[in-house]
Design a protein around this motif. Structure first.
Motif, PDB file in Angstrom:
ATOM      1  N   GLU A   1      44.363  42.568  48.384  1.00 49.61           N
ATOM      2  CA  GLU A   1      42.975  42.973  48.538  1.00 49.61           C
ATOM      3  C   GLU A   1      42.068  42.024  47.763  1.00 49.61           C
TER       4      GLU A   1
ATOM      5  N   GLU B   1      39.866  42.365  45.510  1.00 50.46           N
ATOM      6  CA  GLU B   1      39.716  42.581  44.073  1.00 50.46           C
ATOM      7  C   GLU B   1      40.983  42.231  43.287  1.00 50.46           C
ATOM      8  N   LYS B   2      42.038  41.778  43.965  1.00 47.74           N
ATOM      9  CA  LYS B   2      43.292  41.456  43.293  1.00 47.74           C
ATOM     10  C   LYS B   2      43.696  40.001  43.465  1.00 47.74           C
TER      11      LYS B   2
END
Length: 404
Positions: free
Chosen positions: A121, A123-124
């Protein structure tokens, strides 16, 4: 964790082992080929220069191909290079094998970082990049000591046979575990990729990488002399002290990736500042063994904690075409290595002692902090100016804005 990241990490482990294990085997290689230590040293220098060439030229040549296919081809090149080294009957053949293996290094990490970021994702992404680079740090912590032990006890060729096997395992893993249908697997266009270098922030990111990593590597290049001649450790203790340094690399890489996902600019600012402080502390207290041990661990931790964030920053500002920018930043790490090692050597030649490379490293790292602060200031002024802000790529603006 996507299993594809594990396959990329295994590839990174093999490549890191190829790069660093030769340092502990140079005496055996030099004796076997009847060459001087300086001549044998070109097996290291030639590798580093080839990494820079591969990061730029090889990456540019393969941008039009699907990234998974490119990674597979690069691992084949890696296997061939190490196989040539293992079978080499002359110094020239050995050097050729090193160059062939090195050509895949920069392109693998540059393209692999893009693929790793596409497996998770948004945000990772920095954490995913740090997982790939975990293979490189593990090579320093575990691979180099065991590879050196293997080569010293069973002949240096046995180490390169082992690396060849690791390359085959990585090839199989990438083929089986890295999916083809990730968002990062689209075919790139070279002209579009090169347009990313119109961004001032891309160039500033590369400059921060050169200076930030160069400061740590400049201090590290001559660390054996510092440990024995200043700190008073026995030569036999140096490998174990370097294991502690490698442990710092491993932990720093993991935590740095996690922190960069939460706040990219803030994390890099803090880490570069902390690394500067650690290097100053190390230079001041190098005569103390306990302080030296603490400084080694912290230098490795803060130094490598910057790597995922530095790679993520340049990719953020080239988000529409990140492959070439990512590869250029891998080249920047190696240019930083060369810069730091050269400046450290100059200070020693000037008679400033074996702590002088550490002082030089602190100065180089401080310069990286200044460049980062300047780049951040440009972003803030652009946000305050609607016209300037409108001229920035929206993806880069979004990525940078979320991290400040």
């Amino acid at each position: 964790m996507p299993l594809g990241l594990l396959a990329l990490a295994i590839g990174g482990f093999g490549i890191g082992l190829t790069e660093f294990v030769i340092m502990g085997l140079l005496p055996e290689v030099a004796a076997d080929f009847a060459v001087t230590e300086a001549t044998a040293g070109w097996l290291i220098t030639g590798y580093a220069l080839s990494v820079v060439v591969g990061a730029l030229i090889v990456t540019a040549a393969v941008t039009r191909f699907p990234r998974k296919n490119v990674l597979l081809a690069l691992m084949c090149l890696f296997i061939v290079g190490n196989l040539v080294s293992a079978l080499s009957s002359s110094y020239e053949m050995m050097l050729f094998g090193r160059v062939v293996a090195a050509l895949c290094h920069g392109a693998f990490f540059g393209i692999g970082a893009v693929v790793a970021a596409g497996l998770v994702e948004p945000e990772k992404k920095a954490g995913a990049i740090s997982m790939m680079f975990a293979g490189l740090t593990a090579a320093n912590v575990l691979g180099v000591p065991f590879g050196t032990f293997l080569g010293q006890n069973h002949g240096w060729r046995s180490t390169f046979w082992a690396i060849t096997v690791i390359g085959i395992v990585a090839l199989i893993g990438i083929a089986a575990l890295v999916p083809r249908d990730t968002g990062s697997d689209e075919v790139s266009n070279l002209r579009r990729e090169l347009r990313a270098f119109r961004s001032v922030q891309v160039w500033l990111s590369i400059a921060v990488t050169v200076l930030g990593y160069g400061g740590m590597f400049g201090a590290f290049t001559y660390i054996a002399f510092t440990l024995t001649d200043v700190s008073g450790f026995a030569s036999s203790s140096v490998p174990w002290l370097l294991v502690l340094f490698g442990g710092g690399l491993f932990v720093g890489n993991y935590l740095g990736g996690k922190a960069a996902d939460r706040n990219l600019t803030g994390t890099l600012t803090i880490l570069l500042g902390a690394l500067t402080v650690v290097l100053v502390f190390f230079a001041l207290t190098a005569e103390s063994r306990s302080a030296t041990i603490a400084s080694l661990v912290l230098m490795g931790a803060f130094g490598f904690a910057t790597v995922p964030g530095l790679q993520m920053r340049v990719m953020s500002f080239a988000s529409d075409a990140p492959t070439m920018a990512s590869g250029a930043n891998i080249a920047a790490f190696n240019l930083g290595n060369a810069l730091g090692a050269w400046i450290g050597g100059v200070t020693i030649s000037a008679g400033l002692g074996y702590t002088s490379p550490i002082w030089a490293g602190a100065g180089i790292t401080a310069a990286a902090s200044i460049v980062l602060l300047f780049a951040t200031g440009l972003l803030r002024r652009a946000d305050a100016d609607p016209v300037a802000g409108a001229s920035r790529p929206s993806a880069a603006t979004s990525a940078a804005g979320s991290s400040t």
